[in-house]
Motif scaffolding. Sequence first.
Motif, PDB file in Angstrom:
ATOM      1  N   VAL A 189      63.837 -90.584 121.105  1.00  0.00           N
ATOM      2  CA  VAL A 189      63.183 -91.765 121.680  1.00  0.00           C
ATOM      3  C   VAL A 189      62.906 -91.478 123.153  1.00  0.00           C
ATOM      4  CG1 VAL A 189      63.395 -94.221 122.187  1.00  0.00           C
ATOM      5  CG2 VAL A 189      64.377 -93.296 120.063  1.00  0.00           C
ATOM      6  N   PRO A 190      61.652 -91.332 123.566  1.00  0.00           N
ATOM      7  CA  PRO A 190      61.380 -90.994 124.966  1.00  0.00           C
ATOM      8  C   PRO A 190      61.843 -92.079 125.930  1.00  0.00           C
ATOM      9  CG  PRO A 190      59.454 -90.569 123.595  1.00  0.00           C
ATOM     10  CD  PRO A 190      60.425 -91.352 122.756  1.00  0.00           C
ATOM     11  N   PRO A 191      62.175 -91.705 127.152  1.00  0.00           N
ATOM     12  CA  PRO A 191      62.588 -92.704 128.155  1.00  0.00           C
ATOM     13  C   PRO A 191      61.513 -93.755 128.367  1.00  0.00           C
ATOM     14  CG  PRO A 191      62.956 -90.464 128.956  1.00  0.00           C
ATOM     15  CD  PRO A 191      62.173 -90.338 127.698  1.00  0.00           C
ATOM     16  N   ALA A 240      48.196 -83.600 125.977  1.00  0.00           N
ATOM     17  CA  ALA A 240      48.331 -84.677 126.967  1.00  0.00           C
ATOM     18  C   ALA A 240      49.474 -84.386 127.927  1.00  0.00           C
ATOM     19  CB  ALA A 240      48.551 -86.012 126.256  1.00  0.00           C
ATOM     20  N   LEU A 241      50.565 -83.848 127.397  1.00  0.00           N
ATOM     21  CA  LEU A 241      51.720 -83.516 128.222  1.00  0.00           C
ATOM     22  C   LEU A 241      51.358 -82.424 129.237  1.00  0.00           C
ATOM     23  CD1 LEU A 241      54.750 -84.024 128.638  1.00  0.00           C
ATOM     24  CD2 LEU A 241      55.205 -82.387 126.807  1.00  0.00           C
ATOM     25  N   GLN A 242      50.636 -81.422 128.786  1.00  0.00           N
ATOM     26  CA  GLN A 242      50.239 -80.347 129.692  1.00  0.00           C
ATOM     27  C   GLN A 242      49.279 -80.861 130.765  1.00  0.00           C
ATOM     28  OE1 GLN A 242      51.495 -77.115 129.677  1.00  0.00           O
ATOM     29  NE2 GLN A 242      50.494 -77.175 131.681  1.00  0.00           N
ATOM     30  N   THR A 243      48.375 -81.775 130.397  1.00  0.00           N
ATOM     31  CA  THR A 243      47.452 -82.364 131.369  1.00  0.00           C
ATOM     32  C   THR A 243      48.217 -83.106 132.463  1.00  0.00           C
ATOM     33  OG1 THR A 243      45.729 -82.592 129.682  1.00  0.00           O
ATOM     34  CG2 THR A 243      45.512 -83.958 131.656  1.00  0.00           C
ATOM     35  N   LEU A 244      49.200 -83.892 132.067  1.00  0.00           N
ATOM     36  CA  LEU A 244      50.004 -84.626 133.035  1.00  0.00           C
ATOM     37  C   LEU A 244      50.813 -83.673 133.910  1.00  0.00           C
ATOM     38  CD1 LEU A 244      51.270 -87.628 130.911  1.00  0.00           C
ATOM     39  CD2 LEU A 244      49.914 -87.782 132.993  1.00  0.00           C
ATOM     40  N   ARG A 245      51.407 -82.655 133.301  1.00  0.00           N
ATOM     41  CA  ARG A 245      52.219 -81.718 134.067  1.00  0.00           C
ATOM     42  C   ARG A 245      51.361 -80.976 135.096  1.00  0.00           C
ATOM     43  NH1 ARG A 245      56.974 -81.808 135.660  1.00  0.00           N
ATOM     44  NH2 ARG A 245      58.011 -81.788 133.624  1.00  0.00           N
ATOM     45  N   GLY A 269      61.007 -90.722 140.512  1.00  0.00           N
ATOM     46  CA  GLY A 269      61.234 -89.539 139.687  1.00  0.00           C
ATOM     47  C   GLY A 269      61.148 -89.809 138.201  1.00  0.00           C
ATOM     48  N   SER A 270      60.739 -91.022 137.819  1.00  0.00           N
ATOM     49  CA  SER A 270      60.713 -91.397 136.409  1.00  0.00           C
ATOM     50  C   SER A 270      59.686 -90.601 135.613  1.00  0.00           C
ATOM     51  CB  SER A 270      60.445 -92.897 136.263  1.00  0.00           C
ATOM     52  OG  SER A 270      59.249 -93.249 136.928  1.00  0.00           O
ATOM     53  N   LEU A 271      58.528 -90.322 136.231  1.00  0.00           N
ATOM     54  CA  LEU A 271      57.509 -89.553 135.519  1.00  0.00           C
ATOM     55  C   LEU A 271      58.015 -88.151 135.201  1.00  0.00           C
ATOM     56  CD1 LEU A 271      54.673 -89.084 134.400  1.00  0.00           C
ATOM     57  CD2 LEU A 271      53.951 -88.460 136.720  1.00  0.00           C
ATOM     58  N   ASN A 272      58.597 -87.485 136.191  1.00  0.00           N
ATOM     59  CA  ASN A 272      59.131 -86.143 135.939  1.00  0.00           C
ATOM     60  C   ASN A 272      60.227 -86.166 134.878  1.00  0.00           C
ATOM     61  OD1 ASN A 272      57.956 -83.885 137.549  1.00  0.00           O
ATOM     62  ND2 ASN A 272      58.291 -85.327 139.225  1.00  0.00           N
ATOM     63  N   HIS A 273      61.038 -87.216 134.886  1.00  0.00           N
ATOM     64  CA  HIS A 273      62.083 -87.331 133.861  1.00  0.00           C
ATOM     65  C   HIS A 273      61.455 -87.474 132.473  1.00  0.00           C
ATOM     66  CE1 HIS A 273      65.871 -88.164 131.972  1.00  0.00           C
ATOM     67  NE2 HIS A 273      65.462 -89.345 131.557  1.00  0.00           N
ATOM     68  N   LEU A 274      60.425 -88.302 132.354  1.00  0.00           N
ATOM     69  CA  LEU A 274      59.743 -88.484 131.082  1.00  0.00           C
ATOM     70  C   LEU A 274      59.126 -87.175 130.593  1.00  0.00           C
ATOM     71  CD1 LEU A 274      58.503 -90.160 128.779  1.00  0.00           C
ATOM     72  CD2 LEU A 274      56.659 -90.806 130.363  1.00  0.00           C
ATOM     73  N   LEU A 278      60.241 -84.931 127.199  1.00  0.00           N
ATOM     74  CA  LEU A 278      59.320 -84.581 126.116  1.00  0.00           C
ATOM     75  C   LEU A 278      59.202 -83.069 125.951  1.00  0.00           C
ATOM     76  CD1 LEU A 278      56.572 -87.260 126.807  1.00  0.00           C
ATOM     77  CD2 LEU A 278      58.106 -87.186 124.828  1.00  0.00           C
ATOM     78  N   GLU A 279      59.130 -82.340 127.070  1.00  0.00           N
ATOM     79  CA  GLU A 279      59.051 -80.878 126.982  1.00  0.00           C
ATOM     80  C   GLU A 279      60.287 -80.297 126.303  1.00  0.00           C
ATOM     81  OE1 GLU A 279      56.293 -80.364 130.996  1.00  0.00           O
ATOM     82  OE2 GLU A 279      58.469 -80.120 131.099  1.00  0.00           O
ATOM     83  N   ASP A 280      61.455 -80.809 126.670  1.00  0.00           N
ATOM     84  CA  ASP A 280      62.697 -80.333 126.045  1.00  0.00           C
ATOM     85  C   ASP A 280      62.749 -80.711 124.570  1.00  0.00           C
ATOM     86  OD1 ASP A 280      63.452 -79.327 128.492  1.00  0.00           O
ATOM     87  OD2 ASP A 280      64.845 -80.959 128.943  1.00  0.00           O
ATOM     88  N   SER A 281      62.318 -81.918 124.250  1.00  0.00           N
ATOM     89  CA  SER A 281      62.333 -82.390 122.860  1.00  0.00           C
ATOM     90  C   SER A 281      61.466 -81.513 121.967  1.00  0.00           C
ATOM     91  CB  SER A 281      61.864 -83.838 122.801  1.00  0.00           C
ATOM     92  OG  SER A 281      61.910 -84.339 121.476  1.00  0.00           O
ATOM     93  N   LEU A 282      60.354 -81.035 122.522  1.00  0.00           N
ATOM     94  CA  LEU A 282      59.426 -80.210 121.744  1.00  0.00           C
ATOM     95  C   LEU A 282      59.860 -78.753 121.664  1.00  0.00           C
ATOM     96  CD1 LEU A 282      56.114 -81.689 123.143  1.00  0.00           C
ATOM     97  CD2 LEU A 282      56.853 -81.823 120.754  1.00  0.00           C
ATOM     98  N   SER A 283      60.687 -78.295 122.621  1.00  0.00           N
ATOM     99  CA  SER A 283      60.956 -76.856 122.710  1.00  0.00           C
ATOM    100  C   SER A 283      62.376 -76.450 122.354  1.00  0.00           C
ATOM    101  CB  SER A 283      60.639 -76.362 124.126  1.00  0.00           C
ATOM    102  OG  SER A 283      61.493 -76.979 125.082  1.00  0.00           O
ATOM    103  N   GLN A 284      63.357 -77.298 122.574  1.00  0.00           N
ATOM    104  CA  GLN A 284      64.738 -76.885 122.358  1.00  0.00           C
ATOM    105  C   GLN A 284      65.065 -76.867 120.860  1.00  0.00           C
ATOM    106  OE1 GLN A 284      67.283 -79.332 124.809  1.00  0.00           O
ATOM    107  NE2 GLN A 284      66.553 -78.377 126.702  1.00  0.00           N
ATOM    108  N   PRO A 285      65.760 -75.843 120.390  1.00  0.00           N
ATOM    109  CA  PRO A 285      65.903 -75.642 118.941  1.00  0.00           C
ATOM    110  C   PRO A 285      66.656 -76.740 118.207  1.00  0.00           C
ATOM    111  CG  PRO A 285      67.185 -74.020 120.188  1.00  0.00           C
ATOM    112  CD  PRO A 285      66.302 -74.715 121.162  1.00  0.00           C
ATOM    113  N   GLN A 286      67.665 -77.355 118.836  1.00  0.00           N
ATOM    114  CA  GLN A 286      68.414 -78.388 118.130  1.00  0.00           C
ATOM    115  C   GLN A 286      67.799 -79.780 118.259  1.00  0.00           C
ATOM    116  OE1 GLN A 286      72.595 -78.012 119.388  1.00  0.00           O
ATOM    117  NE2 GLN A 286      73.020 -77.210 117.356  1.00  0.00           N
ATOM    118  N   ARG A 287      66.820 -79.934 119.131  1.00  0.00           N
ATOM    119  CA  ARG A 287      66.168 -81.232 119.281  1.00  0.00           C
ATOM    120  C   ARG A 287      65.234 -81.485 118.108  1.00  0.00           C
ATOM    121  NH1 ARG A 287      66.439 -82.732 124.886  1.00  0.00           N
ATOM    122  NH2 ARG A 287      65.122 -84.546 124.459  1.00  0.00           N
ATOM    123  N   ARG A 288      65.003 -82.749 117.802  1.00  0.00           N
ATOM    124  CA  ARG A 288      64.253 -83.116 116.605  1.00  0.00           C
ATOM    125  C   ARG A 288      62.792 -83.466 116.883  1.00  0.00           C
ATOM    126  NH1 ARG A 288      66.682 -83.833 112.193  1.00  0.00           N
ATOM    127  NH2 ARG A 288      65.275 -85.488 111.487  1.00  0.00           N
ATOM    128  N   GLY A 289      62.364 -83.321 118.147  1.00  0.00           N
ATOM    129  CA  GLY A 289      61.004 -83.699 118.492  1.00  0.00           C
ATOM    130  C   GLY A 289      60.915 -85.193 118.745  1.00  0.00           C
TER     131      GLY A 289
END
Length: 313
Positions: A189-191, A240-245, A269-274, A278-289
């Motif tokens: 669940v994203p922040p 969209a995530l890459q565009t924002l980053r 700092g809320s935008l950077n946290h969000l 999302l980047e971690d959720s998409l990339s880390q192996p144990q995260r579910r997306g």
Amino acid sequence: MSSLASAGSTPNSSARIHPTAVIHPKAELHETVQVGPHAVIGEHVRIGAHTVVGANVVIDGWTEIGEGNQIFPGAVLGTEPQDLKYNGAPSQVVIGRGNRIREFVTINRATNEGEATLIGDNNLLMAYAHVAHNCVIENQVVITNAVALAGHIHIESQARIGGMVGIHQFTRVGRLAMVGAMSRIDRDVPPYMLVEGHPARIRGLNLVGLRRAKSMEGSLPVLREAYRWLYRSGLPLEKALQTLRNSVRASGGYSIRSVKGKELVDETGSLNHLLQFLEDSLSQPQRRGPLPALRRQGSSETDALEMDEKDTE
């Protein structure tokens, strides 16, 4: 947790510990701890100042509880995890300060030696909630009645979980997110988002929660714009995530430009946290997306944004 003493030698313990309570002589309780009738406290338990342990509470295992907590009747803390891999290891439950743990809440200790189930400060866990092994609950979280957290769930600060929600193992719930009652959460669940459904979908920003958190008011414009890019632009989430980053990097890390060209500053700092979530959720192996957003048939982007506005009333 200073000034701890074993239960057998705690000064003035008779005034604060009910005579029917069963406390192991090696348990360490601060002299100000109150223990109600028929409570059971095990050998390796440590409890800090001004904590109140209600009637029929069971606290077992290698459990450390900080100052000023209130544990209501029937709660069971620190017992073995409901994990078939558990082999008797001396794992922990560590609970911070100022928490309210209501009737019949269960909190299991972690599975392996050196691991802990962690509860931070100033949380409210309502009746019949279950916190499984290796969960992490940060600070100022509200978990409503009969919520079931599977193992290895991480709930960030100030999140709100509605009643009778079930959350899949290894899921993460972001800061200041709101999960509607009776939802099924099978992905992150994203922040700052409002999610609901079976399975749950993102319905919009958690505008009510963001406004109640006074320190977040300055972040509303930039979070609105981020929401538009992520969930209403029609772009795949990764794009969209890459565009924002890229927009954040181009500004030096503190702002983005709206579709109308206006610079929106990330004051908290809320935008950077969000974005990092999302980047971690998409990339880390144990995260579910991350959870996807709800797509309403026949709804335009303008309709969806107007609906977000109405949520603030």
